[in-house]
Design a protein around this motif. Structure first.
Motif, PDB file in Angstrom:
ATOM      1  N   THR A 190       0.833  -1.202   0.000  1.00  0.00           N
ATOM      2  CA  THR A 190       0.000   0.000   0.000  1.00  0.00           C
ATOM      3  C   THR A 190       0.865   1.249   0.000  1.00  0.00           C
ATOM      4  OG1 THR A 190      -1.767  -1.144   1.198  1.00  0.00           O
ATOM      5  CG2 THR A 190      -1.795   1.258   1.254  1.00  0.00           C
ATOM      6  N   GLU A 191       1.917   1.247   0.826  1.00  0.00           N
ATOM      7  CA  GLU A 191       2.804   2.407   0.904  1.00  0.00           C
ATOM      8  C   GLU A 191       3.485   2.677  -0.432  1.00  0.00           C
ATOM      9  OE1 GLU A 191       2.726  -0.190   2.893  1.00  0.00           O
ATOM     10  OE2 GLU A 191       3.097   0.319   4.990  1.00  0.00           O
ATOM     11  N   ALA A 192       3.929   1.616  -1.112  1.00  0.00           N
ATOM     12  CA  ALA A 192       4.610   1.780  -2.393  1.00  0.00           C
ATOM     13  C   ALA A 192       3.656   2.297  -3.462  1.00  0.00           C
ATOM     14  CB  ALA A 192       5.232   0.459  -2.830  1.00  0.00           C
ATOM     15  N   LEU A 193       2.418   1.824  -3.433  1.00  0.00           N
ATOM     16  CA  LEU A 193       1.418   2.331  -4.375  1.00  0.00           C
ATOM     17  C   LEU A 193       1.203   3.830  -4.176  1.00  0.00           C
ATOM     18  CD1 LEU A 193      -1.243  -0.536  -4.265  1.00  0.00           C
ATOM     19  CD2 LEU A 193       0.015   0.204  -6.296  1.00  0.00           C
ATOM     20  N   ILE A 194       1.115   4.234  -2.920  1.00  0.00           N
ATOM     21  CA  ILE A 194       0.893   5.647  -2.621  1.00  0.00           C
ATOM     22  C   ILE A 194       2.086   6.481  -3.081  1.00  0.00           C
ATOM     23  CG2 ILE A 194       0.561   7.327  -0.769  1.00  0.00           C
ATOM     24  CD1 ILE A 194      -0.811   4.997   0.792  1.00  0.00           C
ATOM     25  N   LYS A 195       3.293   6.007  -2.796  1.00  0.00           N
ATOM     26  CA  LYS A 195       4.488   6.741  -3.208  1.00  0.00           C
ATOM     27  C   LYS A 195       4.568   6.865  -4.726  1.00  0.00           C
ATOM     28  CE  LYS A 195       7.396   8.174  -1.254  1.00  0.00           C
ATOM     29  NZ  LYS A 195       7.596   9.587  -0.795  1.00  0.00           N
TER      30      LYS A 195
END
Length: 204
Positions: A190-195
């Motif tokens: 999820t964090e990588a998608l947001i970044k």
């Protein structure tokens, strides 16, 4: 004042996370730059913190680096910049990138951040320029004033819906958040998608 927490990461649902410290669960809000550095739940973490006291709530914010917390504290002193907008700014840019934008008077790059219009960007440049005299141009030499292109992978499965909800919580409209995530690769946390979505938005 709570200045630092060290404990077990219980949960992270960007932009929120929960840390267990001696049996007490502290709920914090963190930038995407901090969230991508965190391990999987169950691991030990240590974060610098800032406590904001309001009439209706005590809000705790977490930061992986002391420098990020210093910038957060400087941002919320700017007229019209609250903790939520400061966190959104830190989610889109690392500290060196933001300082480079300020030093270069790059209003255009700043206005790509959620909630930052032209007047707010101009205010940020004017009021922030002298906040960090120890940050010389050499310290940010070669740092582009744009979104971070770094993406991190995670063994944990991620949800596009979670990433979209996190972007909305940062100030983007649902339709805009959906466009930002469209076409991004599967298997990212999820964090990588947001970044990746923030990088696409701010470089575009």
């Amino acid at each position: 004042m709570i200045g630092r927490l060290r404990g077990t990461l219980l949960d992270k649902q960007p932009p929120w996370l929960v840390i267990d410290v001696a049996g007490i669960g502290y709920e914090l809000e963190a930038s995407m730059n901090t969230l991508v550095t965190l391990p999987a739940p169950g691991e030990t973490v240590q974060l610098f913190t800032h406590l904001t006291v309001r009439e209706d709530a005590h809000l705790l914010f977490g930061f992986a680096r002391e420098q990020e917390r210093a910038l957060f504290r400087a941002l919320i002193k700017v007229n019209g910049i609250g903790p939520k907008l400061a966190l959104a700014i830190l989610s889109g840019m690392e500290e060196e990138q933001f300082i480079r934008c300020v030093m270069d008077d790059d209003i255009k790059a700043l206005t790509r951040l959620p909630g930052v219009g032209k007047k707010t960007a101009e205010r940020l440049v004017i009021e922030m320029r002298d906040r960090f005299p120890h940050w010389t141009r050499d310290a940010v030499d070669g740092v582009a004033c744009q979104a971070i292109g770094r993406q991190t992978s995670s063994a944990a499965t991620s949800s596009m819906a979670d990433a979209e909800a996190a972007l909305v919580s940062l100030g983007y409209k649902p339709t805009e958040a959906s466009r930002m995530l469209s076409g991004l690769g599967d298997g990212l946390s999820t964090e990588a998608l947001i970044k990746a979505a923030l990088a696409r938005k701010l470089s575009g």
